[in-house]
Motif scaffolding. Sequence first.
Motif, short mmCIF file in Angstrom:
data_model
loop_
_atom_site.label_atom_id
_atom_site.label_comp_id
_atom_site.label_asym_id
_atom_site.label_seq_id
_atom_site.Cartn_x
_atom_site.Cartn_y
_atom_site.Cartn_z
N THR B 51 -10.99 14.44 -5.35
CA THR B 51 -10.14 13.39 -5.90
C THR B 51 -11.05 12.19 -6.09
O THR B 51 -11.94 11.97 -5.27
CB THR B 51 -9.04 13.03 -4.88
N PRO B 52 -10.85 11.42 -7.14
CA PRO B 52 -11.74 10.28 -7.35
C PRO B 52 -11.78 9.39 -6.12
O PRO B 52 -10.75 9.13 -5.50
CB PRO B 52 -11.11 9.54 -8.53
N ALA B 54 -11.47 6.38 -3.98
CA ALA B 54 -10.70 5.15 -4.16
C ALA B 54 -11.61 3.94 -4.22
O ALA B 54 -11.37 3.01 -4.99
CB ALA B 54 -9.70 4.99 -3.01
N THR B 64 -7.89 -2.67 -6.23
CA THR B 64 -7.97 -1.79 -5.05
C THR B 64 -6.81 -0.81 -4.94
O THR B 64 -6.86 0.11 -4.13
CB THR B 64 -7.98 -2.62 -3.76
N ARG B 65 -5.78 -1.05 -5.70
CA ARG B 65 -4.56 -0.28 -5.55
C ARG B 65 -4.08 -0.31 -4.10
O ARG B 65 -3.74 0.72 -3.51
CB ARG B 65 -4.75 1.17 -6.01
N ALA B 66 -4.09 -1.49 -3.56
CA ALA B 66 -3.54 -1.68 -2.22
C ALA B 66 -2.84 -3.03 -2.20
O ALA B 66 -3.28 -3.98 -2.86
CB ALA B 66 -4.64 -1.65 -1.18
N GLU B 92 7.11 1.28 0.84
CA GLU B 92 6.32 2.51 0.69
C GLU B 92 6.92 3.46 -0.33
O GLU B 92 6.21 4.24 -0.95
CB GLU B 92 6.18 3.22 2.03
N ARG B 93 8.21 3.41 -0.47
CA ARG B 93 8.83 4.30 -1.45
C ARG B 93 8.34 4.02 -2.85
O ARG B 93 8.36 4.88 -3.72
CB ARG B 93 10.36 4.16 -1.41
N LEU B 95 5.26 2.39 -3.35
CA LEU B 95 3.80 2.46 -3.35
C LEU B 95 3.25 3.88 -3.33
O LEU B 95 2.36 4.22 -4.12
CB LEU B 95 3.24 1.71 -2.13
N THR B 96 3.75 4.67 -2.42
CA THR B 96 3.19 6.00 -2.24
C THR B 96 3.14 6.82 -3.52
O THR B 96 2.09 7.37 -3.86
CB THR B 96 3.96 6.75 -1.14
N ARG B 98 2.78 5.99 -6.38
CA ARG B 98 1.82 5.46 -7.35
C ARG B 98 0.42 5.39 -6.80
O ARG B 98 -0.47 4.79 -7.40
CB ARG B 98 2.25 4.07 -7.80
N GLY B 99 0.25 5.94 -5.62
CA GLY B 99 -1.09 5.96 -5.05
C GLY B 99 -1.54 4.62 -4.51
O GLY B 99 -2.73 4.39 -4.30
N TYR B 100 -0.60 3.75 -4.28
CA TYR B 100 -0.95 2.46 -3.70
C TYR B 100 -0.86 2.55 -2.18
O TYR B 100 -0.08 3.32 -1.63
CB TYR B 100 0.01 1.37 -4.17
N GLY B 101 -1.66 1.76 -1.50
CA GLY B 101 -1.62 1.71 -0.05
C GLY B 101 -1.11 0.37 0.42
O GLY B 101 -1.05 -0.59 -0.36
N LEU B 102 -0.72 0.31 1.67
CA LEU B 102 -0.24 -0.94 2.24
C LEU B 102 -1.14 -1.32 3.41
O LEU B 102 -1.24 -0.59 4.39
CB LEU B 102 1.20 -0.78 2.73
#
Lengths: 342, 342
Positions: B51-52, B54, B64-66, B92-93, B95-96, B98-102
């Motif tokens: 996987t690429p 992050a 950062t997608r966070a 999280e519903r 974010l997850t 879409r591949g975003y983190g918290l």
Amino acid sequence: MGGSGKPTISDVASLAGVSVSAVSKVVNGKSGISTATRERVLAAAAKLRWTPSATAVALRAARTRALGMVLRRGPGLPGTDPPFTLLVDGIERELTPRGYGLLLHVVGGEQGAEEAAYRRLAEEGRVDGVLLTGSRVGDTRFALLRDLGLPAVLVGTPWDDDPIPSVRATHPDRGIRQAVEHLLRHGHRRIAYLCGPGSRVHTHHRKRVFKEVLGENGFVPSPSVVDGDFTPAGAAVGVADLLAGPRPTAILFADDSMAVAGLSAARRLGVDVPRELSVIGHDDLPLSELVHPRLTTVRQDLVGLGQAAARVLLAALGEVEDAPVRVNPPELVIRESTGPAR
Amino acid sequence: MGGSGKPTISDVASLAGVSVSAVSKVVNGKSGISTATRERVLAAAAKLRWTPSATAVALRAARTRALGMVLRRGPGLPGTDPPFTLLVDGIERELTPRGYGLLLHVVGGEQGAEEAAYRRLAEEGRVDGVLLTGSRVGDTRFALLRDLGLPAVLVGTPWDDDPIPSVRATHPDRGIRQAVEHLLRHGHRRIAYLCGPGSRVHTHHRKRVFKEVLGENGFVPSPSVVDGDFTPAGAAVGVADLLAGPRPTAILFADDSMAVAGLSAARRLGVDVPRELSVIGHDDLPLSELVHPRLTTVRQDLVGLGQAAARVLLAALGEVEDAPVRVNPPELVIRESTGPAR
DNA sequence: GTGAAAGCGCTAACAG
DNA sequence: CTGTTAGCGCTTTCAC
């Protein structure tokens, strides 16, 4: 270059009139830099409010300086369990001063969601390691993480003899032991234990300790352990059952939420706590002091546990020397929900 | 190269016998790739479990997608407040998928700790934006974040007219209105409001709504509002004071924890709930159903709020089209702690 | 003591 | 359609 975007190391370098590598050496405390240069760099960095980009450093070092945690919510579980909050507090106390971040992932209960979350964390390389809580019977997380090559540390007792590194309080049995002895000392002879979900390792551990202590004192514990699979909501039912039969004079609960539910159930049935029934919880959540009667409960050093776990993981990552954080043993906090057996 | 480390895009490329850019295009769904190539790439990626990275993507994209969140713990605050847990669930519903983190940061109450945390998040570029909760009177966070250039969204009502983007339920007053009307309908005339810390915006908001509704119904509310600065622990004192004077027949509390403490205080004073006193909480935490009597309370759609906030922020970041998440209006949940005025 | 340059893993121009 | 190449911001040899 100037104007809008975030400043980069070369902005600092040109402002200070030095090379980028000089700046790098300064911010990383490497030797081979004259005091004069060091100060010019520091001044420039301060003026520009520049800090090395976490992403660039991460790419370079193949280290993100972030730890991960994935939490499984529901079904039936109350969002995130309350002890979690104290744990994170402890974890952050170790992470923040070292510039580490904590990446949180809350996943649903669907099959595979949890595994997918760990996989992504590992494959995308978003974190350097993960912290695990809520040790489970037949826990598959350790094997998965090992497979993924993601360093991990468990807060609690590993299932079976999973070789996963884990942290625990010194004298993990002390609190329950104190609880049972407290009850015994007050003349209780019929003591019941209302356990939590059978899927959790601590459920079995606590139950075992309960039996042991009772055994050591010459009591046959078996009939008193209610082998249910109790959530806070289910605890009320368990209590009702218990009070219907040959009534115990005291009940130990697997956690504070269950104990509070138990308190309510007793009251609803017209059983006075602590006069007719003593109740003991587990964890000492803030909640325990809010209810009436205030809950006698086994306090856990959740913050210390979180700190210790973080340190052990950090040590495994070579970030910190050793991991001698002391986790206080669980201890009984006597409040109002226990008293002499009538 | 083979062996140990994580696979990279070039490992995939060579395994598939194509160039790295071909791999990149495939994983990013770009056009200009033959089906044959696409499949070879996909197969190779799957085989290598690639996987690429992050971090690499983040460096490249300057994204950062966070998302970040900084929580202030104590002094006196119970670690993290309970509603937080549901909020994160909602966040999280969005974010997850879409591949975003918290990224979570818990800071102590020391002066400047919070600001430092935001600064670091911004300067190190660890997150693309932050979510704020617990709107405060004279809140300085918005100005700070604006200064730092960090996109932010507030869950709740901004202080004064801070131009910070924020999310709220539709009909934010509905729950309290229903609560007061419920009480009025049951013949209550002396109704008190025990408010939360004066530093929180919602304290003032809720108090105002309480007064308004009472006013609309022809009651003078002022003497019934207790202008304290109440924490759960303080609530007990507030209740004692209230019950000592010309006794109200009902009390509304700023949150569920306070209400539970109030319930206990009443009981301790020999005042029966709901027969002699009706009690209403706010939030509908899981706790409300555990106590006795079960708490009548104003339910908030915390999960919806979290989701909406995340979406608004994601939209601001150009990650998602629009942000039409519906947040259910607060509504009164009638349980056992309220009844007719005696 | 200091700077030039290579390269971490990836994407986006740009050629072919 | 496909491959080559130049960086993103940083650290780190390696010359000077």
